[in-house]
Design a protein around this motif. Structure first.
Motif, PDB file in Angstrom:
ATOM      1  N   ALA A  31       0.845  -1.184   0.000  1.00 46.43           N
ATOM      2  CA  ALA A  31       0.000   0.000   0.000  1.00 46.43           C
ATOM      3  C   ALA A  31       0.886   1.242   0.000  1.00 46.43           C
ATOM      4  O   ALA A  31       1.756   1.385   0.854  1.00 46.43           O
ATOM      5  CB  ALA A  31      -0.898   0.007   1.230  1.00 46.43           C
ATOM      6  N   ARG A  32       0.660   2.090  -0.988  1.00 38.78           N
ATOM      7  CA  ARG A  32       1.292   3.411  -1.020  1.00 38.78           C
ATOM      8  C   ARG A  32       0.292   4.354  -0.367  1.00 38.78           C
ATOM      9  O   ARG A  32      -0.792   4.585  -0.899  1.00 38.78           O
ATOM     10  CB  ARG A  32       1.611   3.843  -2.449  1.00 38.78           C
ATOM     11  CG  ARG A  32       2.496   2.864  -3.218  1.00 38.78           C
ATOM     12  CD  ARG A  32       3.855   2.705  -2.645  1.00 38.78           C
ATOM     13  NE  ARG A  32       4.556   3.964  -2.706  1.00 38.78           N
ATOM     14  CZ  ARG A  32       5.781   4.148  -2.240  1.00 38.78           C
ATOM     15  NH1 ARG A  32       6.421   3.157  -1.690  1.00 38.78           N
ATOM     16  NH2 ARG A  32       6.354   5.314  -2.322  1.00 38.78           N
ATOM     17  N   VAL A  33       0.638   4.848   0.809  1.00 35.81           N
ATOM     18  CA  VAL A  33      -0.295   5.554   1.671  1.00 35.81           C
ATOM     19  C   VAL A  33      -0.023   7.059   1.630  1.00 35.81           C
ATOM     20  O   VAL A  33       1.137   7.485   1.581  1.00 35.81           O
ATOM     21  CB  VAL A  33      -0.160   5.040   3.125  1.00 35.81           C
ATOM     22  CG1 VAL A  33      -1.159   5.698   4.041  1.00 35.81           C
ATOM     23  CG2 VAL A  33      -0.287   3.526   3.165  1.00 35.81           C
ATOM     24  N   ARG A  34      -1.096   7.847   1.668  1.00 41.23           N
ATOM     25  CA  ARG A  34      -0.939   9.294   1.792  1.00 41.23           C
ATOM     26  C   ARG A  34      -0.257   9.562   3.136  1.00 41.23           C
ATOM     27  O   ARG A  34      -0.738   9.100   4.181  1.00 41.23           O
ATOM     28  CB  ARG A  34      -2.288   9.994   1.712  1.00 41.23           C
ATOM     29  CG  ARG A  34      -2.932   9.835   0.336  1.00 41.23           C
ATOM     30  CD  ARG A  34      -4.164  10.681   0.146  1.00 41.23           C
ATOM     31  NE  ARG A  34      -5.233  10.226   1.028  1.00 41.23           N
ATOM     32  CZ  ARG A  34      -6.126  11.034   1.587  1.00 41.23           C
ATOM     33  NH1 ARG A  34      -6.113  12.322   1.372  1.00 41.23           N
ATOM     34  NH2 ARG A  34      -7.070  10.545   2.373  1.00 41.23           N
ATOM     35  N   PRO A  35       0.880  10.236   3.133  1.00 44.32           N
ATOM     36  CA  PRO A  35       1.658  10.402   4.373  1.00 44.32           C
ATOM     37  C   PRO A  35       0.855  10.945   5.549  1.00 44.32           C
ATOM     38  O   PRO A  35       1.050  10.493   6.686  1.00 44.32           O
ATOM     39  CB  PRO A  35       2.776  11.365   3.965  1.00 44.32           C
ATOM     40  CG  PRO A  35       2.955  11.114   2.512  1.00 44.32           C
ATOM     41  CD  PRO A  35       1.559  10.833   1.980  1.00 44.32           C
ATOM     42  N   GLU A  36      -0.041  11.864   5.311  1.00 44.25           N
ATOM     43  CA  GLU A  36      -0.823  12.430   6.413  1.00 44.25           C
ATOM     44  C   GLU A  36      -1.839  11.443   6.979  1.00 44.25           C
ATOM     45  O   GLU A  36      -2.400  11.659   8.055  1.00 44.25           O
ATOM     46  CB  GLU A  36      -1.524  13.727   5.962  1.00 44.25           C
ATOM     47  CG  GLU A  36      -2.661  13.535   4.992  1.00 44.25           C
ATOM     48  CD  GLU A  36      -2.245  13.429   3.518  1.00 44.25           C
ATOM     49  OE1 GLU A  36      -3.157  13.438   2.675  1.00 44.25           O
ATOM     50  OE2 GLU A  36      -1.038  13.337   3.201  1.00 44.25           O
ATOM     51  N   ARG A  37      -2.054  10.318   6.298  1.00 44.17           N
ATOM     52  CA  ARG A  37      -3.012   9.296   6.737  1.00 44.17           C
ATOM     53  C   ARG A  37      -2.317   8.011   7.184  1.00 44.17           C
ATOM     54  O   ARG A  37      -2.967   7.019   7.486  1.00 44.17           O
ATOM     55  CB  ARG A  37      -3.989   8.979   5.599  1.00 44.17           C
ATOM     56  CG  ARG A  37      -4.795  10.156   5.090  1.00 44.17           C
ATOM     57  CD  ARG A  37      -5.886  10.574   6.029  1.00 44.17           C
ATOM     58  NE  ARG A  37      -6.908   9.538   5.987  1.00 44.17           N
ATOM     59  CZ  ARG A  37      -7.777   9.279   6.954  1.00 44.17           C
ATOM     60  NH1 ARG A  37      -7.787   9.991   8.033  1.00 44.17           N
ATOM     61  NH2 ARG A  37      -8.651   8.323   6.848  1.00 44.17           N
ATOM     62  N   PHE A  38      -0.976   8.028   7.231  1.00 44.97           N
ATOM     63  CA  PHE A  38      -0.217   6.803   7.475  1.00 44.97           C
ATOM     64  C   PHE A  38      -0.567   6.139   8.810  1.00 44.97           C
ATOM     65  O   PHE A  38      -0.850   4.945   8.866  1.00 44.97           O
ATOM     66  CB  PHE A  38       1.288   7.069   7.392  1.00 44.97           C
ATOM     67  CG  PHE A  38       2.099   5.813   7.433  1.00 44.97           C
ATOM     68  CD1 PHE A  38       2.293   5.062   6.295  1.00 44.97           C
ATOM     69  CD2 PHE A  38       2.660   5.362   8.621  1.00 44.97           C
ATOM     70  CE1 PHE A  38       3.024   3.887   6.323  1.00 44.97           C
ATOM     71  CE2 PHE A  38       3.386   4.188   8.667  1.00 44.97           C
ATOM     72  CZ  PHE A  38       3.569   3.450   7.508  1.00 44.97           C
TER      73      PHE A  38
END
Length: 121
Positions: A31-38
Motif C-alpha cells: 500500500a502506497r499511503v498518503r503520508p498524512e493518513r499513514f
C-alpha cells in the motif's frame, strides 16, 4: 519495523513447506499511503488483520511491515493455492483484496505479488 498483527501462535514456516508436501505461498500486498493518513491506515490495517487467522484457516502466518511515511506491506503466508482462492477469489494472482474504506488512505492502487519458498537445503 515489524509489528505482529496477532498474538495467536502460528506453526513455524519451516513446518509447512518441504516436509508436509505443501507449497507455502507468500503474498505481499503493498500500500502506497498518503503520508498524512499513514498512522490512521496502520491502525485500520492492524485492527482488521488481527481476526484473519480465525477467519482463514489456510493462513500460516502474517505480519505488517512499515516504511513511514508512505509504504505499508501486508505479508501473509498461505498453505496452498486453494487457501488463497478462498481468501482472495479466483483472480488472487493479480487482484489485491481491498478492504471497505481503504481507498481513502491510499495514494496509489494496491499492488500484490506472490512468492514461493525455495528450500536452501
Amino acid at each position: 519495523m515489524t509489528q505482529s498483527p496477532s498474538d495467536l501462535p502460528f506453526p513455524h514456516v519451516d513446518d509447512v513447506g518441504r516436509d508436509s508436501g505443501t507449497t507455502l505461498i507468500t503474498r505481499v500486498s503493498e500500500a502506497r499511503v498518503r503520508p498524512e493518513r499513514f498512522e490512521a491506515f496502520r491502525d485500520f490495517i492492524l485492527s482488521t488483520v488481527r481476526a484473519f487467522p480465525d477467519r482463514h484457516p489456510g493462513l500460516v502466518s502474517h505480519e505488517v511491515l512499515l516504511a513511514p511515511p508512505g509504504t505499508l506491506l501486508y505479508v501473509s503466508r498461505w498453505r496452498s493455492e486453494g487457501d488463497l482462492v478462498a481468501f482472495a477469489g479466483e483472480h488472487w494472482r493479480d487482484q489485491p483484496v481491498v478492504l471497505p474504506g481503504e481507498d481513502e488512505y491510499l495514494a496509489a492502487p494496491l499492488q500484490v505479488r506472490h512468492f514461493t519458498l525455495v528450500p536452501l537445503c
